[in-house]
Design a protein around this motif. Structure first.
Motif, PDB file in Angstrom:
ATOM      1  N   CYS A   1       6.698  -9.135  53.023  1.00  0.00           N
ATOM      2  CA  CYS A   1       5.521  -8.466  52.461  1.00  0.00           C
ATOM      3  C   CYS A   1       5.826  -7.883  51.085  1.00  0.00           C
ATOM      4  CB  CYS A   1       5.052  -7.366  53.411  1.00  0.00           C
ATOM      5  SG  CYS A   1       4.694  -7.954  55.079  1.00  0.00           S
ATOM      6  N   LEU A   2       6.981  -7.235  50.958  1.00  0.00           N
ATOM      7  CA  LEU A   2       7.370  -6.670  49.665  1.00  0.00           C
ATOM      8  C   LEU A   2       7.660  -7.764  48.654  1.00  0.00           C
ATOM      9  CD1 LEU A   2       9.591  -3.591  50.586  1.00  0.00           C
ATOM     10  CD2 LEU A   2       7.160  -3.663  50.007  1.00  0.00           C
ATOM     11  N   LYS A   3       8.184  -8.886  49.115  1.00  0.00           N
ATOM     12  CA  LYS A   3       8.445 -10.014  48.210  1.00  0.00           C
ATOM     13  C   LYS A   3       7.156 -10.466  47.531  1.00  0.00           C
ATOM     14  CE  LYS A   3      10.586 -14.617  48.072  1.00  0.00           C
ATOM     15  NZ  LYS A   3       9.450 -15.342  47.452  1.00  0.00           N
ATOM     16  N   VAL A   4       6.096 -10.612  48.331  1.00  0.00           N
ATOM     17  CA  VAL A   4       4.798 -11.009  47.774  1.00  0.00           C
ATOM     18  C   VAL A   4       4.271  -9.927  46.840  1.00  0.00           C
ATOM     19  CG1 VAL A   4       2.392 -11.528  48.314  1.00  0.00           C
ATOM     20  CG2 VAL A   4       4.222 -12.496  49.714  1.00  0.00           C
ATOM     21  N   LEU A   5       4.367  -8.670  47.259  1.00  0.00           N
ATOM     22  CA  LEU A   5       3.876  -7.567  46.434  1.00  0.00           C
ATOM     23  C   LEU A   5       4.559  -7.547  45.079  1.00  0.00           C
ATOM     24  CD1 LEU A   5       2.240  -4.862  46.180  1.00  0.00           C
ATOM     25  CD2 LEU A   5       4.312  -3.717  47.003  1.00  0.00           C
ATOM     26  N   LEU A   6       5.874  -7.669  45.060  1.00  0.00           N
ATOM     27  CA  LEU A   6       6.630  -7.615  43.805  1.00  0.00           C
ATOM     28  C   LEU A   6       6.315  -8.797  42.907  1.00  0.00           C
ATOM     29  CD1 LEU A   6      10.043  -6.366  45.238  1.00  0.00           C
ATOM     30  CD2 LEU A   6       8.391  -5.042  43.926  1.00  0.00           C
ATOM     31  N   GLU A   7       5.920  -9.919  43.508  1.00  0.00           N
ATOM     32  CA  GLU A   7       5.509 -11.086  42.723  1.00  0.00           C
ATOM     33  C   GLU A   7       4.134 -10.886  42.100  1.00  0.00           C
ATOM     34  OE1 GLU A   7       7.856 -14.496  45.392  1.00  0.00           O
ATOM     35  OE2 GLU A   7       5.689 -14.189  45.616  1.00  0.00           O
ATOM     36  N   GLN A   8       3.292 -10.111  42.786  1.00  0.00           N
ATOM     37  CA  GLN A   8       1.906  -9.930  42.345  1.00  0.00           C
ATOM     38  C   GLN A   8       1.708  -8.710  41.451  1.00  0.00           C
ATOM     39  OE1 GLN A   8      -0.746 -12.039  43.124  1.00  0.00           O
ATOM     40  NE2 GLN A   8       0.823 -13.386  43.961  1.00  0.00           N
ATOM     41  N   ALA A   9       2.527  -7.680  41.645  1.00  0.00           N
ATOM     42  CA  ALA A   9       2.355  -6.428  40.901  1.00  0.00           C
ATOM     43  C   ALA A   9       3.611  -6.161  40.072  1.00  0.00           C
ATOM     44  CB  ALA A   9       2.092  -5.281  41.857  1.00  0.00           C
ATOM     45  N   SER A  10       3.436  -6.005  38.778  1.00  0.00           N
ATOM     46  CA  SER A  10       4.580  -5.803  37.891  1.00  0.00           C
ATOM     47  C   SER A  10       4.989  -4.335  37.825  1.00  0.00           C
ATOM     48  CB  SER A  10       4.242  -6.293  36.481  1.00  0.00           C
ATOM     49  OG  SER A  10       3.149  -5.567  35.955  1.00  0.00           O
ATOM     50  N   GLY A  11       6.240  -4.107  37.446  1.00  0.00           N
ATOM     51  CA  GLY A  11       6.715  -2.755  37.190  1.00  0.00           C
ATOM     52  C   GLY A  11       7.143  -1.962  38.409  1.00  0.00           C
ATOM     53  N   LEU A  12       7.239  -2.621  39.568  1.00  0.00           N
ATOM     54  CA  LEU A  12       7.631  -1.913  40.782  1.00  0.00           C
ATOM     55  C   LEU A  12       9.126  -2.071  41.043  1.00  0.00           C
ATOM     56  CD1 LEU A  12       4.687  -2.858  43.199  1.00  0.00           C
ATOM     57  CD2 LEU A  12       4.977  -0.751  41.885  1.00  0.00           C
ATOM     58  N   ASP A  13       9.748  -0.994  41.482  1.00  0.00           N
ATOM     59  CA  ASP A  13      11.162  -1.020  41.826  1.00  0.00           C
ATOM     60  C   ASP A  13      11.291  -1.321  43.316  1.00  0.00           C
ATOM     61  OD1 ASP A  13      14.087  -0.197  41.170  1.00  0.00           O
ATOM     62  OD2 ASP A  13      13.564   1.007  42.937  1.00  0.00           O
ATOM     63  N   ARG A  14      12.045  -2.341  43.652  1.00  0.00           N
ATOM     64  CA  ARG A  14      12.128  -2.782  45.048  1.00  0.00           C
ATOM     65  C   ARG A  14      12.682  -1.682  45.955  1.00  0.00           C
ATOM     66  NH1 ARG A  14      15.614  -4.384  48.604  1.00  0.00           N
ATOM     67  NH2 ARG A  14      14.987  -5.860  50.250  1.00  0.00           N
ATOM     68  N   ALA A  15      13.766  -1.034  45.532  1.00  0.00           N
ATOM     69  CA  ALA A  15      14.383  -0.001  46.376  1.00  0.00           C
ATOM     70  C   ALA A  15      13.401   1.132  46.656  1.00  0.00           C
ATOM     71  CB  ALA A  15      15.641   0.539  45.705  1.00  0.00           C
ATOM     72  N   ASN A  16      12.622   1.501  45.648  1.00  0.00           N
ATOM     73  CA  ASN A  16      11.630   2.559  45.833  1.00  0.00           C
ATOM     74  C   ASN A  16      10.553   2.127  46.819  1.00  0.00           C
ATOM     75  OD1 ASN A  16      10.084   4.959  45.368  1.00  0.00           O
ATOM     76  ND2 ASN A  16       8.823   3.825  43.922  1.00  0.00           N
ATOM     77  N   GLN A  17      10.132   0.861  46.749  1.00  0.00           N
ATOM     78  CA  GLN A  17       9.102   0.370  47.660  1.00  0.00           C
ATOM     79  C   GLN A  17       9.608   0.300  49.100  1.00  0.00           C
ATOM     80  OE1 GLN A  17       5.902   0.078  46.573  1.00  0.00           O
ATOM     81  NE2 GLN A  17       6.868   0.880  44.710  1.00  0.00           N
ATOM     82  N   VAL A  18      10.881  -0.011  49.274  1.00  0.00           N
ATOM     83  CA  VAL A  18      11.478  -0.004  50.614  1.00  0.00           C
ATOM     84  C   VAL A  18      11.451   1.414  51.182  1.00  0.00           C
ATOM     85  CG1 VAL A  18      13.620  -0.310  51.923  1.00  0.00           C
ATOM     86  CG2 VAL A  18      12.939  -2.025  50.239  1.00  0.00           C
ATOM     87  N   ASN A  19      11.833   2.393  50.355  1.00  0.00           N
ATOM     88  CA  ASN A  19      11.783   3.797  50.793  1.00  0.00           C
ATOM     89  C   ASN A  19      10.361   4.223  51.119  1.00  0.00           C
ATOM     90  OD1 ASN A  19      14.548   4.234  50.544  1.00  0.00           O
ATOM     91  ND2 ASN A  19      14.390   4.922  48.419  1.00  0.00           N
ATOM     92  N   GLN A  20       9.438   3.790  50.275  1.00  0.00           N
ATOM     93  CA  GLN A  20       8.031   4.128  50.514  1.00  0.00           C
ATOM     94  C   GLN A  20       7.569   3.616  51.871  1.00  0.00           C
ATOM     95  OE1 GLN A  20       4.763   3.860  47.894  1.00  0.00           O
ATOM     96  NE2 GLN A  20       5.986   3.915  46.029  1.00  0.00           N
TER      97      GLN A  20
END
Length: 335
Positions: free
Chosen positions: A249-268
């Motif tokens: 799910c995060l893989k798709v999100l990071l492909e679609q939305a720019s400027g996001l930090d993966r580690a931060n999204q995992v914590n979120q």
């Protein structure tokens, strides 16, 4: 003759293809803010073609606050939206034709953050300070309720318009003294400010209205009940899938939305799973909205803000579209 049959077959195939595309219902989902981990299930389900297979041609629109998304859905400008439920009730009280279909945050995510070095030890110290957030932010809409609950004047602070991505910088530079944000962004602030960070979640002061929820335009729901039901059930399935394994799910999100930090999204996402879980979502259904809690939320809005046009709260939500076989997996939540 064979060529004629081939051409005829091609024409039929194109007609069927065209008919299928034509029959897909174009719907818009307006987010509450810019895309982050809590929106990843929508992007994932769309990427997997789940909405499309149900005849839903989905567009996902970046939002500008729960107040804005509630009003846009309520006016028919968007079929679906994400909005803080208390904020949605405020909009409905102003005449917005909007109905909640599914809770995403069973617990409120609303949190105030400040720096202790600014001389603030808690909400009682907020008066005469500047609070930074966007103008349509749910926390600003519901601020009078918070102020009354902690015993300070609603007009004792000043609000400064700060974009969602500029909040930490504004607090760090002392452009503002306090910021509002969702609890799912908590780890980012701890990393930035350490022990100097002060915060209070609204739940800590006895205010725990439903948070982000999936809402729909009331007239659209009446005219298109099957599409609405399919949308809800696909969304439930998407959230359950992401709870089981968030990586795709995060893989798709990071492909679609720019400027996001993966580690931060995992914590979120870890914080989001906690907010998705109450006594009902693991037992009734993922996304369940409890009538008694909705009544309490309505009374909260009525007591602290007043309701311009009172309404029966049971008309503002429905759980009949939820798939009760899809439940929140509480074993995936880290305490």
């Amino acid at each position: 003759m064979a060529n004629s049959l081939t051409r005829f077959g091609l024409i039929i195939a194109l007609a069927v293809s065209s008919g299928s595309a034509w029959s897909a219902e174009k719907v818009n989902l307006v987010l509450n803010w810019t895309p982050t981990a809590d929106h990843s299930p929508f992007y994932y389900a769309k990427a997997q073609g789940w909405y499309e297979k149900a005849g839903i041609d989905l567009t996902i629109e970046v939002g500008k606050g729960s107040g804005a998304s509630s009003l846009k859905v309520g006016s028919g400008g968007s079929e679906f939206g994400i909005a803080d439920l208390a904020t949605m009730l405020v909009a409905r009280g102003k005449g917005a034709d909007v109905v909640a279909l599914m809770s995403i945050y069973a617990n409120t995510a609303q949190t105030f953050y400040w720096l202790k070095s600014y001389g603030i030890n808690g909400p009682k110290d907020f008066p005469n300070h500047k609070i930074g957030n966007p103008p349509a932010d749910a926390a600003r809409v519901m601020w009078p309720a918070f102020a009354k609950a902690v015993g300070i004047g609603a007009d004792s602070v000043s609000f400064v318009n700060i974009g969602p991505t500029a909040k930490i910088a504004a607090l760090k530079s002392h452009t503002v003294d306090v910021i509002t944000d969702f609890y799912n962004e908590h780890d980012l602030k701890v990393k930035e400010f350490g022990d100097d960070l002060g915060f209070v979640n609204w739940k800590d002061i006895g205010l725990n209205p439903y948070g982000n929820s999936l809402v729909v335009n009331g007239q659209f729901l009446q005219k298109n009940p099957k599409i609405a039901e399919d949308f809800v059930k696909i969304t439930q399935r998407a959230f359950a899938t992401c709870v089981a394994d968030v990586e795709p799910c995060l893989k798709v999100l990071l492909e679609q939305a720019s400027g996001l930090d993966r580690a931060n999204q995992v914590n979120q996402w870890e914080r989001i799973k906690f907010m998705m879980t109450d006594q009902y979502t693991p037992t009734k259904a993922l996304g369940w909205i409890d009538p008694d809690r909705m009544k309490s939320d309505y009374e909260l809005v009525q007591t602290y803000l007043g309701m311009e046009k009172p309404f029966a709260v049971e008309t503002a939500f429905t759980t009949r579209l939820l798939d009760t076989s899809v439940k929140m997996d509480a074993s995936k939540v880290k305490r």
